[in-house]
Design an enzyme around this catalytic site. Structure first.
Site, PDB file in Angstrom:
ATOM      1  CE  LYS A  95      -7.851 168.600  12.283  1.00  0.00           C
ATOM      2  NZ  LYS A  95      -9.177 168.695  11.704  1.00  0.00           N
ATOM      3  CD  GLN A 121     -11.319 168.531   8.409  1.00  0.00           C
ATOM      4  OE1 GLN A 121     -10.546 168.022   9.205  1.00  0.00           O
ATOM      5  NE2 GLN A 121     -11.647 169.813   8.474  1.00  0.00           N
ATOM      6  CG  ASP A 172     -14.043 167.977  15.985  1.00  0.00           C
ATOM      7  OD1 ASP A 172     -13.032 168.654  16.260  1.00  0.00           O
ATOM      8  OD2 ASP A 172     -14.185 167.364  14.918  1.00  0.00           O
TER       9      ASP A 172
END
Ligand code: NAD
Length: 284
Positions: free
Chosen positions: A53, A97, A120
């Site tokens: 990322k 994460q 997200d």
């Protein structure tokens, strides 16, 4: 043999477009989109995701910060960090994460990320907006699946779509997106009886299970479009999807490989969400 959906190529194409948009935004307004990635513990797969990322951000000139916290991090410490990032003007997207270590309540963490920076799309407010059909942030992997279908001109409206998997991260949101695009959607899961009977109905079959090669040739209708979200590590170290690609590819009209299918799309959509969050933060 069906046509292979090249997610790597499509993602690259999207990333080029995002880089252009980011540079234009910077030139015209001085605003630089910023992403903060928070990683707790040393799960090797998560470390690879976070590293990828950061690299992807650099490539499209998105500013990024990385917070690597030890496995034993207290929930209160993580909550304080997220609150700080919620108020940080340089940061427009916060990514925590998953999975998190067991002393940390995942739901509480996801609710603490500001819904305006929740790239997200996991915050309940954003889940609600998605259900309503008016999403603020579309979850990245499901968004990537739809982008692949669109890129290859695959019609969704009126089609029988079967999604195997009902997770909050993939199965449920991808089902909603297909529904919003007017597919007739069936969701299967671990307690579905006669899975093959249901999957054989699919014009569009999405596998998001996490079981290597569970979807075999006999479970797929001739000419179906097969999208494999699964990423499974085999005992020999190689990666495999949830679909038995070698045999299913003879029956499918379109099929995604693993790796190189849905995987690269996820990061591209994350970059897109960070860019659009930055723009929205200033009302551009
Ligand atoms: P999950 O474990 O949260 O959910 C798996 C789902 O599969 C569950 O809903 C379960 O009911 C269903 N399931 C399990 N066994 C089944 C069976 N035998 N028959 C039918 N259904 C069954 O997993 P997830 O987070 O949704 O991820 C699914 C897969 O997608 C994993 O392999 C994961 O690594 C992968 N993934 C890939 C990306 C990407 O970027 N490509 C992103 C997220 C997840």
């Amino acid at each position: 043999m069906g046509q292979i959906i090249d997610g790597k190529m499509v993602a690259e194409h999207l990333r080029k477009g995002i880089a252009e948009e980011v540079n234009k935004l910077k030139r015209e307004t001085g605003l630089v989109p910023g992403l903060a990635a928070v990683l707790v513990g040393d799960n090797p797969a998560s470390q690879i995701y976070v590293r990828n990322k950061r690299k992807a951000c650099e490539e499209v000139s998105i500013y990024s910060e990385e917070y690597k916290l030890p496995e034993e991090t207290a929930e209160s410490y993580l909550l304080t960090l997220i609150e700080k990032l919620n108020h940080d003007e340089k940061i427009h997207g916060i990514l925590v994460q998953l999975p998190l270590p067991k002393q940390i309540n995942e739901a509480r963490i996801l609710r603490t990320v500001s819904p305006l920076k929740d790239i997200d799309g996991f915050h309940p407010e954003n889940v609600g907006l998605l259900v309503e059909g008016n999403p603020r942030f579309i979850p990245c992997t499901p968004h990537g699946v739809i982008k692949l279908l669109d890129y290859y001109g695959i019609e969704i409206q009126g089609k029988e779509a079967v999604v195997v998997g009902r997770s909050n991260i993939v199965g449920k949101p991808v089902s909603l997106l297909l529904l919003h695009r007017h597919a007739t959607v069936t969701i299967c899961h671990s307690r579905t009886k006669s899975l093959g009977e249901v999957t054989r109905r699919a014009d569009i079959l999405v596998a998001a299970i996490g079981r290597a090669r569970l979807i075999t040739e006999d479970m797929v209708k001739e000419g179906a479009v097969v999208i494999d979200v699964g990423i499974n590590r085999l005992p020999d170290g190689k990666l495999a999807g949830d679909v038995d690609f070698e045999n299913v590819c003879n029956k499918a009209s379109f099929i995604t490989p693993v790796p190189g299918g849905v995987g690269p799309m996820t990061i591209a959509m994350l970059l897109w969400n960070t860019f659009s969050s930055a723009k929205n933060s200033k009302g551009f």
